[in-house]
Design a protein around this motif. Structure first.
Motif, PDB file in Angstrom:
ATOM      1  N   THR A  32       0.625  12.629  85.050  1.00 41.74           N
ATOM      2  CA  THR A  32       0.571  14.044  84.756  1.00 41.74           C
ATOM      3  C   THR A  32      -0.838  14.507  85.078  1.00 41.74           C
ATOM      4  OG1 THR A  32      -0.032  13.602  82.473  1.00 41.74           O
ATOM      5  CG2 THR A  32       2.306  13.831  82.950  1.00 41.74           C
ATOM      6  N   ALA A  33      -0.997  15.729  85.530  1.00 38.41           N
ATOM      7  CA  ALA A  33      -2.271  16.198  86.067  1.00 38.41           C
ATOM      8  C   ALA A  33      -3.370  16.251  85.008  1.00 38.41           C
ATOM      9  CB  ALA A  33      -2.095  17.583  86.679  1.00 38.41           C
ATOM     10  N   SER A 110       7.922   4.351  79.351  1.00 34.36           N
ATOM     11  CA  SER A 110       8.087   5.737  79.803  1.00 34.36           C
ATOM     12  C   SER A 110       8.719   6.623  78.736  1.00 34.36           C
ATOM     13  CB  SER A 110       8.921   5.788  81.090  1.00 34.36           C
ATOM     14  OG  SER A 110      10.183   5.183  80.894  1.00 34.36           O
ATOM     15  N   GLN A 111       9.611   6.058  77.934  1.00 30.56           N
ATOM     16  CA  GLN A 111      10.266   6.851  76.894  1.00 30.56           C
ATOM     17  C   GLN A 111       9.396   7.009  75.655  1.00 30.56           C
ATOM     18  OE1 GLN A 111      13.126   8.522  77.372  1.00 30.56           O
ATOM     19  NE2 GLN A 111      12.930   7.755  79.470  1.00 30.56           N
ATOM     20  N   VAL A 112       8.730   5.931  75.259  1.00 31.38           N
ATOM     21  CA  VAL A 112       7.983   5.971  74.004  1.00 31.38           C
ATOM     22  C   VAL A 112       6.796   6.931  74.071  1.00 31.38           C
ATOM     23  CG1 VAL A 112       6.366   4.067  74.471  1.00 31.38           C
ATOM     24  CG2 VAL A 112       7.138   4.506  72.127  1.00 31.38           C
ATOM     25  N   GLN A 118       4.860  15.629  75.964  1.00 32.41           N
ATOM     26  CA  GLN A 118       5.303  16.942  75.502  1.00 32.41           C
ATOM     27  C   GLN A 118       4.204  17.692  74.754  1.00 32.41           C
ATOM     28  OE1 GLN A 118       8.827  16.025  73.252  1.00 32.41           O
ATOM     29  NE2 GLN A 118       9.971  15.368  75.079  1.00 32.41           N
ATOM     30  N   LEU A 119       3.261  16.938  74.210  1.00 29.84           N
ATOM     31  CA  LEU A 119       2.117  17.565  73.547  1.00 29.84           C
ATOM     32  C   LEU A 119       1.046  17.984  74.546  1.00 29.84           C
ATOM     33  CD1 LEU A 119       1.723  15.234  70.432  1.00 29.84           C
ATOM     34  CD2 LEU A 119       2.389  17.650  70.420  1.00 29.84           C
TER      35      LEU A 119
END
Length: 291
Positions: A32-33, A110-112, A118-119
């Motif tokens: 993620t950037a 990847s899931q945990v 999301q934060l």
């Protein structure tokens, strides 16, 4: 069979197997950037042992503010706060540390880490599967941490070591090899993986190289049918079950070889040391055949 392992070793083993089982669905590193004001990252959290090792290798160890429970190399990493184990992350502690980059094992975590994504936290998903992937990832980590020059040096040394091993062993007499990653379930690696690349580099032929799955679950009958010259595993305890088939060529000739899991299954630049050890053991098998 029950394998007795130290707690950290056991959790890393569990995470490693989980990563292999999930590899087909998550085979590409992603990030993620980072925002312009936080690039390069200055406060990094590593969530897996191979990640910690790679960050320190490229000179970014001073920017790592926390690690997972199983990270134990280099020694300097052991004093850092622990914020993750095999089952979960300590989200509150991670947030309190205010990281500007989290590096997670893409195949297993990847899931945990999705709640952190999301934060709005920046997460790089590490997922090296081949020799070339590791070079690419070192380059990416160098860019993210501001250590492009040292990462370049590390990549050059790593690729040079691989090249030297290839030249040394490429003309050796082929040996058929079953590379056992785990005993329960019985797992191996196909030709797309770094373990299989290691076997090939040492002049071996991986009997599972054509498997459709990168890390196939197999049964003993498949191995018995192909009767490999050599069986390789990371622990003598994981090789004992083959003794029930004394006619198996690898058993009859005492060609059950072990590799250092910290070198061969924790995919880092030190893996070349593990490959060299494997090549040397395979050469001993060849010399025994020749005598």
């Amino acid at each position: 069979m029950t394998i007795n392992m130290k707690p950290k070793t056991a959790w890393f083993y569990s995470l490693f197997i989980t990563a292999l089982l999930c590899t087909a669905a998550n085979a590409t590193a992603q990030v993620t950037a980072l925002s312009p004001e936080t690039k390069p990252a200055q406060r990094i959290i590593s969530l897996a042992p191979h990640i910690t090792e790679l960050l320190f290798a490229i000179g970014a160890g001073g920017q790592v503010v926390a690690i997972d429970d199983a990270s134990d190399y280099p020694a300097a990493a052991k004093t850092l706060p622990k914020v993750a184990n095999y089952r979960s992350l300590n989200t509150e502690r991670i947030l309190a540390l205010s990281p500007d980059l989290i590096v997670a094992w893409g195949s297993a975590q990847s899931q945990v880490v999705q709640p952190l994504v999301q934060l709005g936290m920046s997460v790089f998903f590490s997922a090296p599967a081949t020799f070339a992937d590791l070079s690419t990832e070192l380059e990416q980590l160098g860019e993210l941490t501001g250590h492009q020059a040292q990462a370049g040096v590390v990549i050059k040394e790593y690729e040079q070591e691989l090249g030297e091993l290839k030249l040394q062993y490429q003309d050796r007499t082929p040996l058929t090899v079953f590379y056992q990653i785990a005993e329960v379930p019985l797992m191996s690696a196909n030709g797309s993986t770094w373990m299989s690349q290691a076997v090939t580099l040492c002049g071996g032929v991986n009997i599972m190289e054509d498997s459709l799955a990168p890390y196939p679950q197999v049964n003993a009958e498949q191995v018995l049918a192909q009767n490999p010259d050599v069986i390789v595993a990371a622990d003598n305890a994981e090789l004992r079950h083959w003794q029930q088939w004394p006619a198996l060529q690898a058993v009859a000739n005492r060609q059950l070889l072990t590799v250092d899991a910290n070198l061969m299954h924790r995919f880092t630049t030190r893996t070349t040391q593990g490959i060299r050890q494997l090549c040397e053991q395979m050469d001993k098998v060849r010399h025994a055949h020749a005598s």
